[in-house]
Design an enzyme around this catalytic site. Structure first.
Site, mmCIF file in Angstrom:
data_model
loop_
_atom_site.group_PDB
_atom_site.id
_atom_site.type_symbol
_atom_site.label_atom_id
_atom_site.label_comp_id
_atom_site.label_asym_id
_atom_site.label_seq_id
_atom_site.Cartn_x
_atom_site.Cartn_y
_atom_site.Cartn_z
ATOM 1 N N HIS A 104 0.822 -1.251 0.064
ATOM 2 C CA HIS A 104 -0.163 -0.273 -0.129
ATOM 3 C C HIS A 104 0.905 1.373 -0.144
ATOM 4 O O HIS A 104 0.367 2.314 0.131
ATOM 5 C CB HIS A 104 -0.776 -0.026 1.187
ATOM 6 C CG HIS A 104 -1.967 -1.366 1.178
ATOM 7 N ND1 HIS A 104 -2.952 -1.178 0.199
ATOM 8 C CD2 HIS A 104 -1.845 -2.324 2.216
ATOM 9 C CE1 HIS A 104 -3.508 -2.565 0.615
ATOM 10 N NE2 HIS A 104 -2.976 -2.971 1.678
ATOM 11 N N ASP A 305 24.453 -3.481 -27.037
ATOM 12 C CA ASP A 305 24.863 -4.530 -25.996
ATOM 13 C C ASP A 305 25.684 -5.422 -26.543
ATOM 14 O O ASP A 305 25.728 -6.636 -25.779
ATOM 15 C CB ASP A 305 23.566 -5.069 -25.359
ATOM 16 C CG ASP A 305 22.725 -6.002 -26.611
ATOM 17 O OD1 ASP A 305 23.240 -6.029 -27.837
ATOM 18 O OD2 ASP A 305 22.021 -6.699 -26.297
ATOM 19 N N GLY A 393 24.305 -17.008 -42.330
ATOM 20 C CA GLY A 393 24.169 -15.756 -42.207
ATOM 21 C C GLY A 393 24.171 -15.080 -43.510
ATOM 22 O O GLY A 393 23.436 -14.032 -43.656
ATOM 23 N N ASP A 467 32.783 -2.037 -36.959
ATOM 24 C CA ASP A 467 31.810 -2.902 -36.668
ATOM 25 C C ASP A 467 32.288 -3.678 -35.482
ATOM 26 O O ASP A 467 33.372 -4.145 -35.171
ATOM 27 C CB ASP A 467 31.895 -4.032 -37.534
ATOM 28 C CG ASP A 467 30.690 -5.278 -37.238
ATOM 29 O OD1 ASP A 467 29.685 -4.782 -37.124
ATOM 30 O OD2 ASP A 467 30.914 -6.347 -36.970
ATOM 31 N N PRO A 468 31.411 -3.653 -34.276
ATOM 32 C CA PRO A 468 31.689 -3.963 -32.904
ATOM 33 C C PRO A 468 32.123 -5.605 -32.952
ATOM 34 O O PRO A 468 33.186 -6.361 -32.357
ATOM 35 C CB PRO A 468 30.843 -3.790 -31.999
ATOM 36 C CG PRO A 468 29.575 -3.735 -33.020
ATOM 37 C CD PRO A 468 30.124 -3.047 -34.109
#
Length: 484
Positions: A104, A305, A393, A467-468
């Site tokens: 509450h 991420d 891919g 590119d990571p």
């Protein structure tokens, strides 16, 4: 006092009784009694099932009260609830957790740094069940219990699921309890409260087995479906790993059946080399500098991420190695364990890509039992793994992916004379690494991405940002080479 509705039935001649549920364990005894929290819902479910099968009122009350006496609950939240018509309460600062609060909006027992999901789960489970932590409830090791993880209102489903898994793991592994049922959902909520409560109830109370009553069918739309089975144990990995010592003692490989189980065994030096290479690669990828760099690059082209995903996966893989869950009896078996560890621990697209790469590499190693030097076999296996990644891919050089780093590395490394002295071989591998780093650096100028989230990003936002995934590939390659 009785609620007015019960008093009305009593005056009308209907036989009535009342159970007061108060199972909060966070506060010392008060004259008003303990607060009733989410455990109330389990009492409702059990008593409802008893009434449905025709038990007497006296028996329902007896078992219901026994349930109250056999459970404990504690709540915690990152925010207070929204009370309609009232201004928001900002007593919980960002990064803080309030422990022992009610539903509450009343303040809890204490405020403390929030910690991780796993740390919060351990804190709440210990508050309820660990001996000496409260004066109401304790659960003994090997005791059968029901665990309820309740959404206090605004906790996301993914966060609730993660916390529930950590609570279940902690109860099983650290407290030694047998969690017979795991109930997860919004059972008793407050408006906009980002928090959870954890309830534990003994599976037997008042001489009755409570599980069939909890499992009884109900049409209540909010009661979780599929909650009638025992959750998996924390140490049950579904057979993903086998203990290396046990496998060796049995004269078997811990890899998958077939060709991998008949691969030539490694010598002691090779086993140590493989172990050191995996740990070194994981250390390179999981370091703060690599994680932050890849996250920063990914924020400009994706969801931000990439570094964190790879770092967490690498940390977990290193833990699997350090705790003996990898089989280094042969190169194919080691590759298979690496693929499976990636599958379990590394999320997102990166996890899928590396699982494909190492699975195909392991298959190649198992098929290459032809006496060629180890370096040649490993480079061929990496090439086979990359081919599988490209097949499934669709990436080719120039598409701004890890392919832009691995292809130049392999093109250079495959020219190395494996019979050269070790120092010469390592120097040549470092030259091949330089080619990979040049390839990763070259992705800064690739502004026409056709794969991944980067394909949705305007060219001007891609220009000048590497590119990571390609950067991370160079890091783990450096880790492997440095271990030689």
């Amino acid at each position: 006092f009785w609620p007015s509705s019960l008093f009305f039935f009593f005056l009308s001649g209907v036989k009535v009784d009342m159970i007061v549920v108060g199972e909060d364990v966070s506060l010392a005894r008060k004259k008003t009694g303990r607060r009733g929290l989410a455990g109330t819902v389990m009492v409702h479910k059990i008593c409802g099932a008893m009434a449905e099968r025709g038990d007497s009122l006296e028996e329902i009350v007896r078992i219901g009260q026994a349930c109250v006496d056999a459970m404990g609950t504690v709540g915690a939240s990152l925010t207070t609830c929204n009370i309609p018509g009232q201004p928001p309460d900002d007593r919980i600062a960002p990064g803080e957790l309030e422990l022992g609060l009610g539903i509450h909006g009343e303040p809890g027992r204490e405020r403390r740094p929030a910690g991780t999901s796993r740390e919060i789960a351990a804190l709440l489970c210990d508050e309820v069940a660990r001996p000496g932590r409260n004066e109401y409830f304790v659960a003994s090791a090997d005791e059968d219990v029901v665990l309820m993880v309740n959404n206090l209102g605004a906790t996301t489903s993914i966060e609730l699921g993660a916390l529930a898994r950590h609570c279940c793991d902690h109860c099983q592994s650290d407290l030694g309890l047998r969690v017979r049922r795991l109930l997860v959902g919004p059972f008793k909520t407050s408006l906009d409260m980002v928090g959870v409560s954890v309830s534990l109830m003994r599976a037997r109370a008042g001489g009755a087995d409570l599980l069939p009553l909890l499992d009884a069918c109900t049409d209540a739309p909010a009661w979780p479906r599929g909650a009638t089975e025992e959750p998996p144990r924390a140490d049950d990995d579904g057979g993903i790993f086998r203990d290396e010592g046990a496998a060796t003692a049995a004269g078997e490989s811990a890899g998958p059946p077939g060709a991998l189980s008949t691969a030539s065994p490694m010598g002691d030096a090779e086993r140590e080399l493989a172990r050191r290479a995996v740990l070194s690669a994981c250390a390179e990828v999981s370091c703060e500098e690599c994680r932050d760099l890849c996250d920063a690059l990914d924020r400009r082209t994706g969801d931000g991420d990439c570094g964190t995903t790879l770092a967490r996966g690498a940390e977990a893989i290193a833990k699997d190695v350090s705790e003996g869950r990898f089989d280094f009896s042969s190169w194919p078996a080691a590759a298979a364990c690496l693929a499976r560890s990636v599958q379990v621990h590394m999320g997102g697209t990166s996890g899928a890509i590396y699982n494909i790469l190492f699975t195909a590499a392991g298959t190649s190693l198992a098929e290459a039992e032809d006496g060629r030097p180890t370096l040649v076999r490993i480079l061929n296996a990496l090439e086979a793994g990359l081919a599988a990644v490209q097949k499934y891919g669709g990436a080719v050089p120039g598409d701004r992916t890890l392919v832009d780093a691995l292809v130049p590395f392999l093109n250079s490394a495959k020219t190395i004379d494996a019979s050269s002295p070790p120092e010469s071989v390592k120097a040549s591998l470092l030259e091949s690494l330089a080619r990979a780093e040049e390839g990763a650096e070259g992705t800064k100028g690739m502004t026409d991405a056709v794969l991944g989230r980067a394909s949705y990003v305007p060219a001007e936002d891609l220009r000048g940002n590497a590119d990571p995934g390609a950067i991370a590939a160079c890091r783990w390659l450096r880790g492997v080479i440095s271990a030689l």
